[in-house]
Scaffold this motif. Structure first.
Motif, short mmCIF file in Angstrom:
data_model
loop_
_atom_site.label_atom_id
_atom_site.label_comp_id
_atom_site.label_asym_id
_atom_site.label_seq_id
_atom_site.Cartn_x
_atom_site.Cartn_y
_atom_site.Cartn_z
N LEU A 15 -11.73 -9.00 -4.02
CA LEU A 15 -10.56 -9.65 -3.44
C LEU A 15 -10.93 -10.43 -2.19
O LEU A 15 -10.38 -11.50 -1.93
CB LEU A 15 -9.48 -8.61 -3.14
CG LEU A 15 -8.94 -7.88 -4.36
CD1 LEU A 15 -7.76 -7.02 -3.97
CD2 LEU A 15 -8.54 -8.86 -5.46
N ARG A 59 -3.33 -1.75 2.96
CA ARG A 59 -3.90 -0.45 2.62
C ARG A 59 -5.41 -0.51 2.72
O ARG A 59 -6.06 -1.07 1.82
CB ARG A 59 -3.52 -0.08 1.20
CG ARG A 59 -2.39 0.91 1.11
CD ARG A 59 -2.45 1.58 -0.24
NE ARG A 59 -1.11 1.76 -0.77
CZ ARG A 59 -0.84 2.26 -1.96
NH1 ARG A 59 -1.84 2.58 -2.78
NH2 ARG A 59 0.38 2.40 -2.39
N THR A 82 -0.92 -7.88 0.78
CA THR A 82 -0.63 -6.60 0.13
C THR A 82 -0.36 -6.82 -1.36
O THR A 82 0.08 -7.88 -1.76
CB THR A 82 0.59 -5.91 0.79
OG1 THR A 82 0.80 -4.67 0.16
CG2 THR A 82 1.84 -6.76 0.66
N ALA A 83 -0.69 -5.79 -2.15
CA ALA A 83 -0.48 -5.92 -3.59
C ALA A 83 0.99 -5.67 -3.92
O ALA A 83 1.62 -6.43 -4.62
CB ALA A 83 -1.34 -4.93 -4.34
N TYR A 84 1.49 -4.59 -3.38
CA TYR A 84 2.88 -4.24 -3.69
C TYR A 84 3.25 -3.13 -2.75
O TYR A 84 2.72 -2.04 -2.85
CB TYR A 84 2.98 -3.78 -5.13
CG TYR A 84 4.36 -3.34 -5.54
CD1 TYR A 84 5.25 -4.25 -6.09
CD2 TYR A 84 4.77 -2.03 -5.37
CE1 TYR A 84 6.51 -3.86 -6.45
CE2 TYR A 84 6.04 -1.63 -5.74
CZ TYR A 84 6.90 -2.55 -6.28
OH TYR A 84 8.16 -2.16 -6.65
N LYS A 102 -0.67 -10.08 -3.37
CA LYS A 102 -1.76 -10.19 -4.33
C LYS A 102 -1.18 -10.16 -5.75
O LYS A 102 -0.25 -9.40 -5.98
CB LYS A 102 -2.71 -9.00 -4.19
CG LYS A 102 -3.40 -8.90 -2.86
CD LYS A 102 -4.26 -7.63 -2.88
CE LYS A 102 -4.70 -7.26 -1.49
NZ LYS A 102 -5.44 -5.99 -1.48
N PRO A 103 -1.69 -10.85 -6.72
CA PRO A 103 -2.75 -11.85 -6.57
C PRO A 103 -2.25 -13.07 -5.80
O PRO A 103 -1.16 -13.57 -6.10
CB PRO A 103 -3.10 -12.22 -8.00
CG PRO A 103 -2.18 -11.49 -8.90
CD PRO A 103 -1.24 -10.70 -8.09
N VAL A 104 -3.06 -13.53 -4.87
CA VAL A 104 -2.68 -14.66 -4.03
C VAL A 104 -2.73 -15.94 -4.87
O VAL A 104 -3.73 -16.21 -5.54
CB VAL A 104 -3.66 -14.78 -2.85
CG1 VAL A 104 -3.32 -16.01 -2.01
CG2 VAL A 104 -3.62 -13.53 -1.99
#
Lengths: 204, 355
Positions: A15, A59, A82-84, A102-104
């Motif tokens: 990432l 995170r 952040t992903a979620y 994310k995904p960006v």
């Protein structure tokens, strides 16, 4: 003029690489001067190199992105990644600190870059205002997490230390300096007085 | 139970009285028609007062003395009918001015005949009421069953949804997808492998939430796919090994008990630890139990970490699957981390209790 510098902090290597590559395309003048694999590395790097911008994953092991942002108090412009995180996303939307999901995607990153460039060209300092916002976010998040009550009882067992969820305990019985912990299938003594326990348990 | 029955019988009293009065009138008409007694008005007064008294006695007996034994209830009703007939005859004699002494001699209506008629019609009408009530009760029971079945179905669906959500947690899904996306540019081969693992994992999870049982080896395939995904994400911060003895591989194992433990070990044990660590999964059996341990060398469990939904879910499922004979034990690993041990009854020979 000194070139604009940025740090990317994320514990997941693919990432970091991805964000770096995309930033190269969207903002070729930006120099990614460093990468950090956790919050502590990010802090060290920031205090040493003082980049203009940091991309912080929320995170991360050791120290999360939010905590890092609090510690650097306005030293750089912060973009959270952040992903979620339902709480965080909701909180960001209120607080208007910039963030990426994310995904960006390229479009979203372009928007962020434009916002950053605008802020920098008006020469506004990375404001204390933003720091305040982060503080508020952190307080908000801490509030949403449940308070610090005892959830597990550590009990000595012949194979080692067992962890018994508080909900499984039928009752506690005082026994001088110790307390008897009784569950459906077992009884054990722990080295805690019932008073100490009472202070730590959720009264609800 | 008793109070609700009483409430119902209180509510139905007006209806019962109306029906009784109707029956009494019919009886009077019938008796007049066959030439019994001395005219309709006399028959009407007698049949109303006897009928209403019987009705009152039956309701009264039901209200205060009803018991569970049918024999005692029948006796109670017989007593109520006799009492009602006698009391009703007294009332009718007072209302019509015919002295009882005359009736005792059979003039103009015989008391004994009245008693016989009371018993006959009283029983018929009581039977009518009780069968009506039975039908109503049976219907209520059917309705209750239907509601119970529907709510069970709903519960089952909710559990399945919860399990699926637990396995395909959004953070996991989006993070994995971001990794795949980033690998496709830089290392397409690894990206494809990761995508294949994600597909394998999702497919297996989906089929497990549909209640399909799997063998221990199939469960391990799901776990391997899951760990491989995390291995790409965490790099050398995650190491894992799986040791399942060959003779246990074909053993059926309840779905979705192991995955939450592995997820816990990664998310709360290794991911927050800077240097990462190792997860090992080992299976053993003895006479009574099949033991499956998921051990990690992560940061371990703080006494104040809220117990996740995952763990309490496992405990609940063990309870329903094995009725108290399966359990989940959590122990501190040495020097750090957590051992999560699943013990399920060993039923390979179809006899859970041997020796």
């Amino acid at each position: 003029m000194k070139k604009m510098e940025a740090l990317i902090a994320d514990d997941e290597e693919p990432l970091r690489r991805y964000l770096k590559a995309m930033l190269c395309e969207v903002w070729p003048e930006l120099v990614i001067c460093g990468e950090a694999r956790n919050g502590r590395e990010a802090l060290e790097f920031i205090s040493k190199h003082q980049p203009e911008i940091v991309f912080l994953d929320i995170r991360m092991p050791g120290l999360g992105g939010m905590e890092v942002a609090r510690k650097i108090t306005g030293a750089c412009r912060v973009v959270f990644v952040t992903a979620y995180d339902e709480y965080a996303v909701e909180a960001f939307e209120k607080g208007a600190v910039d963030y990426l999901l994310k995904p960006v995607t390229r479009e979203r990153l372009e928007k962020t870059v434009k916002r950053l460039q605008q802020q920098i060209s008006t020469r506004s300092q990375p404001s204390l205002d933003a720091t305040e916002r982060v503080e508020r976010l952190l307080a908000d998040l801490a509030n949403r997490r449940s308070p610090n009550y005892l959830r597990w009882v550590r009990v000595q067992h012949k194979d080692g230390v067992r962890l018994i969820p508080v909900e499984e305990v039928c009752f506690f019985q005082a026994s001088e300096k110790y307390t008897l912990v009784v569950t459906k299938g077992s009884e054990s003594l722990i080295r805690k007085t019932i008073k100490e326990l009472a202070g730590e348990l959720d009264p609800g | 139970m008793v109070t609700s029955e009483r409430a119902i019988s209180g509510k139905r009293i007006p209806k019962v009285l109306a029906i009784t009065i109707g029956f009494n009138t019919l009886i009077a008409i019938f008796l007049t028609y066959i030439g019994y007694g001395q005219g309709f008005s006399l028959n009407f007064i007698f049949s109303q007062s006897i009928g209403l008294f019987i009705c009152a006695c039956v309701l009264f007996g039901e209200y205060f003395f009803q018991s569970r034994s049918p024999a005692r209830n029948a006796l109670l009703i017989a007593a109520a009918i006799i009492t009602g007939t006698v009391a009703g005859s007294f009332l009718a004699s007072a209302l019509t001015g015919i002295p009882l002494s005359l009736m005792w001699q059979g003039e103009p209506i015989s008391l004994l005949q009245l008693l016989f008629l009371g018993l006959l019609f009283g029983s018929i009408i009581t039977y009518f009421f009780s069968s009506r009530e039975k039908i109503a009760q049976a219907q209520a029971l059917i309705q209750e069953e239907r509601i119970k079945r529907l709510s069970l179905e709903k519960e089952g669906l909710e559990t399945r949804l919860q399990l699926l959500q637990a396995q395909v947690e959004p953070h996991f899904l989006f993070n994995s997808l971001s990794n795949i996306l980033s690998l496709l540019d830089t290392d397409a081969g690894r990206g494809k492998e990761m995508l294949a693992d994600l597909i394998r994992y999702l497919r297996a999870s989906l089929s497990r939430t549909r209640g399909k049982t799997a063998t221990l080896e199939q469960e391990m395939e799901l776990i391997r796919a899951y760990m491989n995904i995390y291995k790409v994400r965490m790099g050398d911060r995650l190491r894992y090994r799986i040791e399942i003895p060959d003779h246990l591989k074909a053993r059926p194992f309840p779905p979705m008990l192991i995955q939450p433990l592995v997820e816990n070990a990664i998310r709360h044990g290794l991911e927050p630890k800077i240097e990462g660590g190792e997860i090992s999964i080992m299976a053993q059996e003895n006479e009574d139990y099949l033991r499956l341990a998921v051990s990690d060398t992560g940061i371990g469990l703080d006494e104040k970490t809220p117990a996740g939904i995952g763990l309490s879910n496992i405990r609940e499922r063990l309870q329903t699957l094995f009725n108290g004979r399966g359990r989940l034990i959590l122990e501190e690993n040495i020097p750090s981390g957590l051992n999560a041990i699943l013990e399920i009854p060993n039923e390979k020979n179809g006899s859970p209790h041997r020796g």
